[in-house]
Design a protein around this motif. Structure first.
Motif, PDB file in Angstrom:
ATOM      1  N   ASP A  65       0.815  -1.213   0.000  1.00  0.00           N
ATOM      2  CA  ASP A  65       0.000   0.000   0.000  1.00  0.00           C
ATOM      3  C   ASP A  65       0.850   1.266   0.000  1.00  0.00           C
ATOM      4  N   VAL A  69       0.650   4.273  -2.795  1.00  0.00           N
ATOM      5  CA  VAL A  69       0.387   5.669  -2.421  1.00  0.00           C
ATOM      6  C   VAL A  69       1.494   6.567  -2.953  1.00  0.00           C
ATOM      7  N   GLU A  73       1.207   9.667  -5.673  1.00  0.00           N
ATOM      8  CA  GLU A  73       1.634  11.020  -5.323  1.00  0.00           C
ATOM      9  C   GLU A  73       2.693  11.538  -6.294  1.00  0.00           C
TER      10      GLU A  73
END
Length: 103
Positions: A65, A69, A73
């Motif tokens: 995860d 992420v 970003e």
């Protein structure tokens, strides 16, 4: 009676002069602040060198995860950079960098 009226007009004139001065200073500050923020972001935050460093760190991360992420970003940071949104680019790059550090 005219002496009192003259002093009152002078007071009002002084207040207006001070008010106009404050407004002028505020206008200059508002005009300069975004330019300084963009300059700062370009120098230290959102740059192609910093994007590369962060992408390298993301590639070295284990799958999971956190890596997902960070990838999202960094993609958002690149998109912001291409659109000239230096503040948003810096914010996304910062989030990506923090994601590479783990929790």
């Amino acid at each position: 009676m005219s002496l009192g009226l003259s002093q009152e007009q002078e007071k009002e004139s002084n207040i207006m002069t001070k008010l106009l001065g404050v407004i002028a200073i505020a206008a200059v500050a508002l005009a300069v602040a975004p330019a300084q923020a963009a300059k700062h972001a370009a120098m230290g935050g959102c740059s192609s060198a910093n994007l590369e460093k962060t992408e390298t760190a993301i590639e070295a991360m284990p799958d999971g995860d956190g890596k997902l992420v960070a990838q999202k970003e960094i993609a958002a940071a690149q998109d912001s950079l291409l659109n000239g949104k230096m503040g948003a680019c810096g914010a996304h790059l910062n989030k990506a960098m923090h994601a590479t550090m783990g929790k």
